[in-house]
Design an enzyme around this catalytic site. Structure first.
Site, PDB file in Angstrom:
ATOM      1  N   ARG A 177     -37.287  35.312  21.076  1.00  0.00           N
ATOM      2  CA  ARG A 177     -38.442  34.598  21.617  1.00  0.00           C
ATOM      3  C   ARG A 177     -39.251  34.039  20.452  1.00  0.00           C
ATOM      4  O   ARG A 177     -39.368  34.664  19.399  1.00  0.00           O
ATOM      5  CB  ARG A 177     -39.328  35.522  22.469  1.00  0.00           C
ATOM      6  CG  ARG A 177     -38.797  35.810  23.873  1.00  0.00           C
ATOM      7  CD  ARG A 177     -38.809  34.555  24.734  1.00  0.00           C
ATOM      8  NE  ARG A 177     -38.408  34.803  26.109  1.00  0.00           N
ATOM      9  CZ  ARG A 177     -37.184  34.682  26.576  1.00  0.00           C
ATOM     10  NH1 ARG A 177     -36.200  34.353  25.747  1.00  0.00           N
ATOM     11  NH2 ARG A 177     -36.912  34.906  27.851  1.00  0.00           N
ATOM     12  N   HIS A 189     -33.753  25.909  23.263  1.00  0.00           N
ATOM     13  CA  HIS A 189     -33.718  27.114  24.103  1.00  0.00           C
ATOM     14  C   HIS A 189     -32.524  27.077  25.068  1.00  0.00           C
ATOM     15  O   HIS A 189     -32.647  27.336  26.261  1.00  0.00           O
ATOM     16  CB  HIS A 189     -35.025  27.272  24.883  1.00  0.00           C
ATOM     17  CG  HIS A 189     -35.304  28.694  25.268  1.00  0.00           C
ATOM     18  ND1 HIS A 189     -36.570  29.213  25.349  1.00  0.00           N
ATOM     19  CD2 HIS A 189     -34.475  29.717  25.613  1.00  0.00           C
ATOM     20  CE1 HIS A 189     -36.521  30.484  25.720  1.00  0.00           C
ATOM     21  NE2 HIS A 189     -35.252  30.810  25.877  1.00  0.00           N
ATOM     22  N   GLU A 233     -43.013  25.617  23.492  1.00  0.00           N
ATOM     23  CA  GLU A 233     -41.829  24.875  23.937  1.00  0.00           C
ATOM     24  C   GLU A 233     -42.207  23.890  25.029  1.00  0.00           C
ATOM     25  O   GLU A 233     -42.949  24.246  25.944  1.00  0.00           O
ATOM     26  CB  GLU A 233     -40.760  25.851  24.442  1.00  0.00           C
ATOM     27  CG  GLU A 233     -40.232  26.770  23.341  1.00  0.00           C
ATOM     28  CD  GLU A 233     -39.154  27.733  23.818  1.00  0.00           C
ATOM     29  OE1 GLU A 233     -38.800  27.701  25.026  1.00  0.00           O
ATOM     30  OE2 GLU A 233     -38.674  28.524  22.992  1.00  0.00           O
TER      31      GLU A 233
END
Length: 320
Positions: free
Chosen positions: A231, A279, A260
């Site tokens: 993360r 991601h 993000e």
């Protein structure tokens, strides 16, 4: 009139839906990624599979019937954990689904950075024939896996195919297959100076928040590559940028970020020693099948027999 309902907030193949339906004859099953389809049903659903943003506004009211929530992701840090815990709702994650695709991404980044594949791709686009001072290899190097769960274990197995020395870090120093030596989180400072590659596979919790900052990057060798597929909030991003700019570490492979999508003005975009993926490390053609067959169905069988869902049951006190 039947009042038991299972809502799946994803589109599934007919084969997967049939496997679920077989277990719950008489239940109402709603499955769609379209909010207009599931929105009116989640408030009286007993089981929901797949978390969507702001879903709690519909399913955690005073008249909620929700007993169990199965997520479609491994991480649960974005969920309203306090609300779910207060309502005594079972929460299970999709942890383990990502072991193959994420470990593949980890080594794609390691190999790309070490063998300068990302540099050669850029050169190809510009029709430049240049050696780029490529000389490193990963065989017999040392890899530190920070978080030895399903993903970390698969990464360690692959590392052994390259003859690498594998160091692991997790809450328990209990040994693991393919890991040469295991350390606890409090011994991170002993691990980092040894590593040629540092791979972060941790969940985001209070304990892991900003675990990597300037101090940790200074503990690494200037030749170390840093890979983060856990993360973004585990890393102080400004400290990482500075470490990359100043040559404190050699480079980074990053799939996750503090914000993000990654801001367009982030210096990370322009760095020649950084590989960025959006991601997507866990993306795979087998995702839904693994969630349904390996996690949802075994948990559903337990739930229907009056037991707790046993696969990936989240401990609210730990946050994972």
């Amino acid at each position: 009139m039947n009042n038991r309902k299972l809502v799946i907030t994803h589109n599934l193949s007919q084969n997967l839906l049939d496997q679920v339906k077989e277990l719950i004859p008489g239940w109402e099953l709603i499955a769609s990624k379209e909010q207009t389809v599931w929105q009116e049903h989640v408030k009286d659903a007993e089981v929901i599979a797949g978390w969507k943003r702001r879903l709690d506004e519909y399913c955690l009211g005073q008249d909620s019937k929700l007993k169990w929530l199965q997520t479609w992701s491994a991480g649960v840090d974005s969920l309203p954990l306090k609300k779910l815990a207060a309502a005594n709702i079972f929460l299970t994650s999709a942890n383990g689904v990502h072991a193959y695709p994420i470990s593949e991404t980890i080594f794609a980044m390691i190999l790309g950075l070490t063998r300068k594949i990302h540099t050669y791709v850029k050169n190809q686009q510009e029709k430049v024939w240049h050696h780029a001072q490529m000389k490193q290899e990963i065989h017999e190097k040392t890899i530190g896996i920070i978080g030895v769960g399903a993903i970390g274990s698969e990464t360690a197995k692959i590392a052994k195919a390259f003859g690498m020395k594998v160091l692991g870090v997790r809450n328990s120093d209990r040994p693991a297959e393919f890991v040469d030596k295991m350390y606890t989180a409090s011994q991170l400072h002993l691990v980092l100076p040894q590593c040629d590659y540092v791979v972060v596979t941790l969940p985001h919790t209070k304990e892991t928040h900003h675990l990597f900052g300037a101090e940790q990057f200074k503990q690494m060798k200037p030749s170390t590559y840093f890979i983060n597929i856990g993360r973004g909030q585990i890393v102080i991003e400004d400290a990482l940028v500075q470490a990359l700019q100043e040559g404190t570490i050699a480079g980074a492979g990053l799939d996750v970020f503090e914000t993000e999508p990654l801001n367009a003005d982030s210096p990370l975009w322009e760095m020649d020693n950084v590989i960025i993926t959006p991601h997507t490390a866990g993306s795979t053609e087998h995702y839904d099948q693994r969630v349904v067959e390996n996690i949802l169905i075994p948990n559903l069988k337990n739930y229907l027999s009056g037991q707790k869902p046993s696969v990936n049951l989240v401990d609210y006190s730990k946050g994972y």
